[in-house]
Design an enzyme around this catalytic site. Structure first.
Site, PDB file in Angstrom:
ATOM      1  N   ARG A 299       0.966  -1.078   0.009  1.00 49.82           N
ATOM      2  CA  ARG A 299       0.010   0.015   0.012  1.00 49.82           C
ATOM      3  C   ARG A 299       0.826   1.180   0.042  1.00 49.82           C
ATOM      4  O   ARG A 299       0.410   2.255  -0.284  1.00 49.82           O
ATOM      5  CB  ARG A 299      -0.965   0.057   1.191  1.00 49.82           C
ATOM      6  CG  ARG A 299      -0.321   0.280   2.709  1.00 49.82           C
ATOM      7  CD  ARG A 299      -1.050  -0.129   3.646  1.00 49.82           C
ATOM      8  NE  ARG A 299      -2.109   0.582   3.972  1.00 49.82           N
ATOM      9  CZ  ARG A 299      -2.064   1.776   4.682  1.00 49.82           C
ATOM     10  NH1 ARG A 299      -0.844   2.016   5.511  1.00 49.82           N
ATOM     11  NH2 ARG A 299      -3.156   2.459   5.148  1.00 49.82           N
TER      12      ARG A 299
ATOM     13  N   ASP B 256      12.381   4.864   6.151  1.00 52.38           N
ATOM     14  CA  ASP B 256      12.445   3.821   5.319  1.00 52.38           C
ATOM     15  C   ASP B 256      13.436   3.953   4.294  1.00 52.38           C
ATOM     16  O   ASP B 256      14.306   3.186   4.285  1.00 52.38           O
ATOM     17  CB  ASP B 256      11.163   3.408   4.696  1.00 52.38           C
ATOM     18  CG  ASP B 256       9.866   2.983   5.423  1.00 52.38           C
ATOM     19  OD1 ASP B 256       9.453   3.924   6.174  1.00 52.38           O
ATOM     20  OD2 ASP B 256       9.240   2.190   5.047  1.00 52.38           O
TER      21      ASP B 256
ATOM     22  N   ASN C 125       6.535  12.802   6.561  1.00 48.92           N
ATOM     23  CA  ASN C 125       6.476  11.432   6.730  1.00 48.92           C
ATOM     24  C   ASN C 125       6.533  10.691   5.410  1.00 48.92           C
ATOM     25  O   ASN C 125       7.400   9.756   5.553  1.00 48.92           O
ATOM     26  CB  ASN C 125       5.243  11.476   7.549  1.00 48.92           C
ATOM     27  CG  ASN C 125       4.638   9.864   7.862  1.00 48.92           C
ATOM     28  OD1 ASN C 125       4.132   9.758   8.842  1.00 48.92           O
ATOM     29  ND2 ASN C 125       4.931   8.843   7.117  1.00 48.92           N
TER      30      ASN C 125
ATOM     31  N   ARG D 255       3.658  16.425   9.239  1.00 49.01           N
ATOM     32  CA  ARG D 255       4.437  15.664  10.259  1.00 49.01           C
ATOM     33  C   ARG D 255       5.812  15.251   9.476  1.00 49.01           C
ATOM     34  O   ARG D 255       5.721  14.780   8.138  1.00 49.01           O
ATOM     35  CB  ARG D 255       3.741  14.706  11.093  1.00 49.01           C
ATOM     36  CG  ARG D 255       3.025  13.689  10.024  1.00 49.01           C
ATOM     37  CD  ARG D 255       2.376  12.439  10.704  1.00 49.01           C
ATOM     38  NE  ARG D 255       1.836  11.466  10.048  1.00 49.01           N
ATOM     39  CZ  ARG D 255       0.708  11.261   9.638  1.00 49.01           C
ATOM     40  NH1 ARG D 255      -0.211  11.948   9.801  1.00 49.01           N
ATOM     41  NH2 ARG D 255       0.643  10.225   8.889  1.00 49.01           N
ATOM     42  N   SER D 256       6.498  14.720  10.435  1.00 52.18           N
ATOM     43  CA  SER D 256       7.867  14.255   9.701  1.00 52.18           C
ATOM     44  C   SER D 256       7.957  12.635  10.363  1.00 52.18           C
ATOM     45  O   SER D 256       7.010  12.155  10.544  1.00 52.18           O
ATOM     46  CB  SER D 256       9.125  15.135  10.024  1.00 52.18           C
ATOM     47  OG  SER D 256      10.265  14.499   9.344  1.00 52.18           O
TER      48      SER D 256
ATOM     49  N   ARG E 128      -5.898  11.737  10.995  1.00 55.62           N
ATOM     50  CA  ARG E 128      -4.930  11.559   9.753  1.00 55.62           C
ATOM     51  C   ARG E 128      -5.814  11.250   8.700  1.00 55.62           C
ATOM     52  O   ARG E 128      -6.763  10.325   8.607  1.00 55.62           O
ATOM     53  CB  ARG E 128      -4.120  10.273  10.171  1.00 55.62           C
ATOM     54  CG  ARG E 128      -3.241  10.544  10.935  1.00 55.62           C
ATOM     55  CD  ARG E 128      -2.541   9.101  11.669  1.00 55.62           C
ATOM     56  NE  ARG E 128      -3.577   8.195  12.267  1.00 55.62           N
ATOM     57  CZ  ARG E 128      -3.570   6.702  11.974  1.00 55.62           C
ATOM     58  NH1 ARG E 128      -2.508   6.260  11.184  1.00 55.62           N
ATOM     59  NH2 ARG E 128      -4.511   6.181  12.359  1.00 55.62           N
TER      60      ARG E 128
ATOM     61  N   GLY F 258       7.228   6.908  13.613  1.00 52.49           N
ATOM     62  CA  GLY F 258       7.419   5.802  12.953  1.00 52.49           C
ATOM     63  C   GLY F 258       6.725   4.500  13.414  1.00 52.49           C
ATOM     64  O   GLY F 258       6.516   3.530  12.817  1.00 52.49           O
TER      65      GLY F 258
ATOM     66  N   ASP G 259       3.985   3.759  14.709  1.00 53.92           N
ATOM     67  CA  ASP G 259       2.337   3.827  14.825  1.00 53.92           C
ATOM     68  C   ASP G 259       1.771   2.417  14.582  1.00 53.92           C
ATOM     69  O   ASP G 259       1.814   1.983  13.451  1.00 53.92           O
ATOM     70  CB  ASP G 259       1.788   4.914  13.966  1.00 53.92           C
ATOM     71  CG  ASP G 259       2.366   4.661  12.555  1.00 53.92           C
ATOM     72  OD1 ASP G 259       3.323   4.088  12.179  1.00 53.92           O
ATOM     73  OD2 ASP G 259       1.450   4.948  11.445  1.00 53.92           O
TER      74      ASP G 259
ATOM     75  N   GLU H 233       7.202  -6.450   5.717  1.00 53.55           N
ATOM     76  CA  GLU H 233       7.303  -5.190   6.143  1.00 53.55           C
ATOM     77  C   GLU H 233       7.929  -5.422   8.002  1.00 53.55           C
ATOM     78  O   GLU H 233       8.406  -4.773   8.332  1.00 53.55           O
ATOM     79  CB  GLU H 233       6.343  -4.244   6.250  1.00 53.55           C
ATOM     80  CG  GLU H 233       5.164  -4.659   6.946  1.00 53.55           C
ATOM     81  CD  GLU H 233       3.986  -3.543   7.049  1.00 53.55           C
ATOM     82  OE1 GLU H 233       2.820  -3.791   7.365  1.00 53.55           O
ATOM     83  OE2 GLU H 233       4.373  -2.385   7.196  1.00 53.55           O
TER      84      GLU H 233
ATOM     85  N   GLU I 188      -3.777  -1.379  11.828  1.00 55.82           N
ATOM     86  CA  GLU I 188      -4.858  -0.936  11.202  1.00 55.82           C
ATOM     87  C   GLU I 188      -4.713  -1.454   9.679  1.00 55.82           C
ATOM     88  O   GLU I 188      -5.829  -1.108   9.168  1.00 55.82           O
ATOM     89  CB  GLU I 188      -5.055   0.611  11.384  1.00 55.82           C
ATOM     90  CG  GLU I 188      -4.080   1.444  10.764  1.00 55.82           C
ATOM     91  CD  GLU I 188      -4.137   3.018  10.927  1.00 55.82           C
ATOM     92  OE1 GLU I 188      -3.661   3.632  10.093  1.00 55.82           O
ATOM     93  OE2 GLU I 188      -4.919   3.062  12.176  1.00 55.82           O
TER      94      GLU I 188
HETATM   95  O1  LIG Z   1       6.769   1.589   5.668  1.00 57.71           O
HETATM   96  C1  LIG Z   1       6.040   2.592   5.698  1.00 57.71           C
HETATM   97  C2  LIG Z   1       5.651   3.344   6.945  1.00 57.71           C
HETATM   98  O2  LIG Z   1       4.396   2.492   7.313  1.00 57.71           O
HETATM   99  C3  LIG Z   1       3.787   2.491   8.572  1.00 57.71           C
HETATM  100  O3  LIG Z   1       3.177   3.771   8.619  1.00 57.71           O
HETATM  101  C4  LIG Z   1       2.492   4.237   7.745  1.00 57.71           C
HETATM  102  O4  LIG Z   1       1.096   4.101   7.725  1.00 57.71           O
HETATM  103  C5  LIG Z   1       0.205   4.559   8.751  1.00 57.71           C
HETATM  104  C6  LIG Z   1      -1.212   4.116   8.654  1.00 57.71           C
HETATM  105  O5  LIG Z   1      -1.761   4.469   7.189  1.00 57.71           O
HETATM  106  C7  LIG Z   1       0.569   5.984   8.658  1.00 57.71           C
HETATM  107  O6  LIG Z   1      -0.173   6.792   9.630  1.00 57.71           O
HETATM  108  C8  LIG Z   1       2.013   6.513   8.958  1.00 57.71           C
HETATM  109  O7  LIG Z   1       2.241   7.856   9.078  1.00 57.71           O
HETATM  110  C9  LIG Z   1       2.949   5.760   7.717  1.00 57.71           C
HETATM  111  O8  LIG Z   1       4.001   6.201   7.624  1.00 57.71           O
HETATM  112  C10 LIG Z   1       5.006   2.270   9.811  1.00 57.71           C
HETATM  113  O9  LIG Z   1       4.274   2.352  10.974  1.00 57.71           O
HETATM  114  C11 LIG Z   1       5.724   3.390   9.569  1.00 57.71           C
HETATM  115  O10 LIG Z   1       6.888   3.164  10.444  1.00 57.71           O
HETATM  116  C12 LIG Z   1       6.288   3.205   8.288  1.00 57.71           C
HETATM  117  O11 LIG Z   1       7.493   4.282   7.741  1.00 57.71           O
END
Ligand SMILES: OC[C@H]1O[C@H](O[C@H]2O[C@H](CO)[C@@H](O)[C@H](O)[C@H]2O)[C@H](O)[C@@H](O)[C@@H]1O
Length: 570
Positions: A146, A154, A190, A199-200, A260, A294, A296, A494, A509
């Site tokens: 996704r 990453d 991010n 956000r970063s 979000r 990161g 979440d 992942e 989620e």
């Molecule tokens: O690998 C990419 C990122 O995937 C997760 O976080 C991402 O998805 C979340 C839900 O859609 C979103 O809220 C978050 O801001 C995204 O970065 C993962 O938790 C991250 O660590 C990772 O960078």
């Protein structure tokens, strides 16, 4: 000319976003905000107003679906298939692998870069107001699944993997994208979408550039990057500083109102536990701060009424927790900037950043080091106390070398004692992210590649006999367990499962994603490092959890068949 805020009113906040996301049209909320507009933002908003008026402000789900189909294009319209121009079939790391199966795996992983490459079509640059994607000049390698755009932290492990795969041009392009983004946004979002731009994520750009310079010896690039690196460093210092024990330290924290956008419905759902709008806004801010980390989501960010980490998402207090790794990474940033200024021959600036690094180090020692636990701990600003819960980031200062090198022996002893006490070595699938099972994806039993890397690299950096041995042990185990998962599924995940050798992770989620950028990056680096010394059980090696078990079963089965056949022949 369309303004950015018109686009934000569609992808970041407002009635249209609310109506579509709450209609639950897609299994994954991210799908909607990734879709391209068919008309200009102003026309789309006008169409939405006409639509709502015609439906008395209460459209049915089917009517909303029709509105979306009429006004939004399919997913992925912003990209063209792209094969990295610097991709090579047989990068040198493959020659460092002895085991034939691991060697083939290395070849397979190197080929996956071609699937994860994304190049934006010219129209994104000509008409950026039709897209939620943040336009960048150079193609990128994305995580996968996704996640079809770049992700900030990453990219650290992706870029290192690219460098080991001799794809320095692609790596350089991604770094130049990030530098242009800092110039445009003032920081790195991010991920590569406008809905991520408030956000970063953990600030690893300086470390990415240092990796690139180490591989290419292009010190000129280091010097050229200084303005941007300084700017990003100041952004963190100016926008994320809090006070703990009288020291200035940094904590994660978003700056935008509302849920979000990419998980809008999910956030509205958890906010129902709160009564007032102000409380709900606080909750959204905590969710976004956790996303900025990161991690979440994770019990790491829960503080309940007793000041403990048990609870659920309604207990998120991310902004009130001072995280070890953020301050360690910022210390690393200051050191790298100082080093690059020395390369530039600007000694006064180098000293300025050495002093900044020394100040951060002092704060890390005072706020995070916990003599009793024998390790660094996050700090709770609400209850003014250390949070004695395991997270791999408790060892982040080993990775970033954010400790006094004179204390190496002492730190090594106490860190290894901490690992032994918590029995962190007992998990067949790697070290879990926390020891608390909540169903959140950054909790037990999930194991995350960047965190295994942090632990393994940190123990290696520590440099004592015992820490290096454990580092190699965990490094070998990570390679073998990822290989086991790959041989069973032909996929890289992942996240993985601490309780099952070769098992992949879950929870959170969204469904577990395959691809996967940082997983491949970490393994490619480890294959380069350990490949000469790992032999799989089937190829003559003598360890490896489940692999060993299957070898034993296989040999036993052959022996039984031989005996039976022998008897039949007699
Ligand atoms: O690998 C990419 C990122 O995937 C997760 O976080 C991402 O998805 C979340 C839900 O859609 C979103 O809220 C978050 O801001 C995204 O970065 C993962 O938790 C991250 O660590 C990772 O960078």
């Amino acid at each position: 000319m369309e303004s950015k805020s018109d686009l934000s009113q569609i992808y970041c906040y407002g009635e249209l976003l609310h109506t579509v996301q709450m209609a639950h049209l897609f299994a994954d909320s991210k799908t909607f905000v990734d879709r391209k507009l068919k008309n200009t933002p102003a026309e789309t908003i006008a169409n939405f107003q006409t639509f709502m008026a015609a439906k008395n402000n209460s459209p049915t789900q089917d009517e909303i679906r029709e509105f979306v189909e009429n006004n939004f294009d399919d997913l992925g319209k912003e990209f063209v298939p792209w094969e990295p121009t610097d991709w090579v079939e047989h990068p040198a790391f493959i020659d460092n692998i002895n085991d034939p199966d691991l060697k083939q795996w290395g070849v397979d992983l190197n080929a996956i870069w071609k699937d994860l490459g994304r190049k934006m079509i010219d129209d994104v640059h000509a008409n950026p107001h039709f897209y939620s994607i943040i336009p960048v000049d150079n193609p990128v390698i994305v995580p996968g699944g996704r996640f079809i755009e770049f992700y900030y932290w990453d990219s650290y492990w992706i870029i290192r993997g690219l460098l080991y795969s001799q794809m320095t041009h692609t790596a350089r392009g991604m770094l130049e994208n990030f530098m242009s983004i800092v110039r445009r946004f003032g920081f790195i979002p991010n991920g590569g979408r406008i809905y991520y731009a408030q956000r970063s994520q953990p600030p690893l750009l300086a470390a990415m550039i240092k990796s690139y310079v180490e591989f290419t010896k292009d010190t000129q690039f280091a010097v050229q990057s200084l303005e941007v690196l300084e700017h990003e460093f100041e952004y963190w210092m100016n926008n994320h500083t809090v006070q703990a024990k009288g020291y200035n330290v940094c904590a994660y924290g978003g700056i935008s109102p509302g849920p979000r956008p990419e998980s809008y419905r999910e956030d509205i759902e958890t906010s129902k536990a709160f009564v007032t709008d102000a409380e709900k806004e606080e909750h959204y801010a905590e969710l976004k701060a956790a996303a900025e980390s990161g991690m979440d989501f994770s019990s790491r960010w829960f503080i309940n009424d007793k000041g403990e980490q048990t609870g659920d998402l309604t207990h998120l207090k991310t902004r009130s927790i001072v995280p070890v790794e953020l301050n360690a990474i910022l210390h690393w940033n200051a050191k790298i900037i100082a080093e690059f200024y020395r390369l530039a021959g600007n000694n006064s600036k180098a000293e300025e950043y050495e002093n900044k690094a020394a100040k951060i180090l002092e704060a890390i020692e005072a706020v995070h080091w916990n003599e009793e636990a024998g390790v660094w701990l996050d700090y709770d600003l609400i209850n003014n106390k250390s949070r004695n819960y395991f997270v791999p980031t408790n060892l982040a200062p080993l990775w970033t070398m954010s400790y006094n090198l004179n204390d190496t022996e002492k730190i090594s002893k106490s860190v290894l004692k901490y690992i032994e006490k918590l029995e962190l070595d007992k998990y067949p699938g790697g070290v879990p992210n926390t020891l608390y099972r909540t169903g959140e994806q950054w909790d037990f039993p999930n194991v995350w590649p960047p965190m295994q890397y942090l632990l393994i690299k940190g123990l290696e950096n520590l440099g004592t006999q015992e820490s290096k041995e454990l580092s190699v042990k965990w490094g070998h185990r990570w390679v073998k367990s990822n290989f086991q998962a790959y041989s069973e599924t032909r996929a890289m995940f992942e996240k993985y499962d601490a309780e099952r050798f070769g098992g992949h992770g879950g929870g959170g989620e969204y469904d577990v994603q395959k691809g996967f950028g940082w997983s491949n990056g970490v393994i490619i680096e480890f294959l380069d490092k350990y490949g000469r010394n790992i032999t799989l059980p089937g190829n003559g090696g003598n360890d490896g959890g489940k692999l060993k078990m299957w070898s034993v079963i296989g040999i036993t089965a052959i022996a039984v068949i031989a005996v039976v056949v022998g008897r039949l022949l007699i």
